[in-house]
Design a protein around this motif. Structure first.
Motif, mmCIF file in Angstrom:
data_model
loop_
_atom_site.group_PDB
_atom_site.id
_atom_site.type_symbol
_atom_site.label_atom_id
_atom_site.label_comp_id
_atom_site.label_asym_id
_atom_site.label_seq_id
_atom_site.Cartn_x
_atom_site.Cartn_y
_atom_site.Cartn_z
ATOM 1 N N ARG A 1 52.020 16.601 37.641
ATOM 2 C CA ARG A 1 52.358 15.372 38.325
ATOM 3 C C ARG A 1 53.100 14.542 37.473
ATOM 4 O O ARG A 1 52.914 14.443 36.340
ATOM 5 C CB ARG A 1 51.027 14.677 38.727
ATOM 6 N N ASP A 2 54.180 13.792 38.265
ATOM 7 C CA ASP A 2 54.508 12.583 37.753
ATOM 8 C C ASP A 2 53.864 11.301 37.947
ATOM 9 O O ASP A 2 54.502 10.669 39.181
ATOM 10 C CB ASP A 2 56.051 12.604 38.085
ATOM 11 N N GLU A 3 53.037 11.088 37.147
ATOM 12 C CA GLU A 3 52.091 9.867 37.634
ATOM 13 C C GLU A 3 52.817 8.581 37.841
ATOM 14 O O GLU A 3 52.697 7.824 38.559
ATOM 15 C CB GLU A 3 50.972 9.585 36.474
ATOM 16 N N GLU A 4 53.941 8.237 36.953
ATOM 17 C CA GLU A 4 54.602 6.991 36.896
ATOM 18 C C GLU A 4 55.554 7.085 38.283
ATOM 19 O O GLU A 4 55.662 5.982 38.867
ATOM 20 C CB GLU A 4 55.526 6.949 35.943
ATOM 21 N N ARG A 5 56.054 8.103 38.279
ATOM 22 C CA ARG A 5 57.024 8.131 39.882
ATOM 23 C C ARG A 5 55.919 7.903 40.990
ATOM 24 O O ARG A 5 56.686 7.343 41.674
ATOM 25 C CB ARG A 5 57.711 9.489 39.966
ATOM 26 N N ILE A 6 54.766 8.807 41.007
ATOM 27 C CA ILE A 6 53.849 8.637 41.971
ATOM 28 C C ILE A 6 53.507 7.036 42.200
ATOM 29 O O ILE A 6 53.696 6.593 43.528
ATOM 30 C CB ILE A 6 52.706 9.625 41.976
ATOM 31 N N ALA B 1 61.317 16.137 45.206
ATOM 32 C CA ALA B 1 60.608 14.499 45.741
ATOM 33 C C ALA B 1 60.396 13.718 44.515
ATOM 34 O O ALA B 1 59.833 12.597 44.808
ATOM 35 C CB ALA B 1 59.574 14.622 46.809
ATOM 36 N N GLY B 2 60.417 14.176 43.290
ATOM 37 C CA GLY B 2 60.044 13.544 42.254
ATOM 38 C C GLY B 2 58.486 13.258 42.082
ATOM 39 O O GLY B 2 58.104 12.492 41.353
ATOM 40 N N LEU B 3 57.807 14.105 42.801
ATOM 41 C CA LEU B 3 56.183 13.859 42.585
ATOM 42 C C LEU B 3 55.505 14.772 41.265
ATOM 43 O O LEU B 3 54.505 14.532 41.054
ATOM 44 C CB LEU B 3 55.620 14.466 43.975
ATOM 45 N N VAL B 4 56.475 15.859 41.172
ATOM 46 C CA VAL B 4 55.905 16.804 40.039
ATOM 47 C C VAL B 4 57.385 17.154 39.080
ATOM 48 O O VAL B 4 58.372 16.957 39.288
ATOM 49 C CB VAL B 4 55.388 18.057 40.387
#
Length: 110
Positions: free
Chosen positions: A94-99, A78-81
């Motif tokens: 975590r992928d903070e930019e994507r979140i 889902a691109g969250l991590v």
């Protein structure tokens, strides 16, 4: 005049599907502050830089390693991590930019 039907953003739908599971949502929340939520003694990588080892996540939640890995894989799809291998261990962060992008998209969509 007929209203045009716009299909929802597939990335947003995937993220919402991943977050619909309470444990995955909790894991993502804990990963926001890994030093506070995970037992990091014996960590082989910096949790702030590389992420938290799946074995530390498993120790916190008390679920089978395969279950934790499946949950984390779903959050990754889902691109969250993001996953990073360190030796034979997988670390998640975590992928903070994507979140942030997904939160902005959600705000514009609803």
């Amino acid at each position: 005049m007929a209203e045009t039907v716009v299909s929802p953003d597939s990335e947003l739908v995937g993220a919402l599907r991943a977050l619909a599971n309470p444990m995955r949502l909790q894991l993502l929340s804990w990963l926001r502050d890994p030093e506070r939520h995970f037992p990091l003694e014996g960590a082989i990588a910096d949790p702030a830089e590389v992420g938290v080892c799946v074995s530390h996540i498993q120790a916190k939640v008390g679920l089978a390693q395969s279950t934790v890995s499946a949950y984390m894989a779903e959050l990754q799809r889902a691109g969250l991590v993001r996953a990073t291998r360190v030796g034979k261990w997988t670390h998640y962060k975590r992928d903070e930019e994507r979140i942030a992008r997904l939160v902005a998209t959600l705000g514009q969509t609803l």
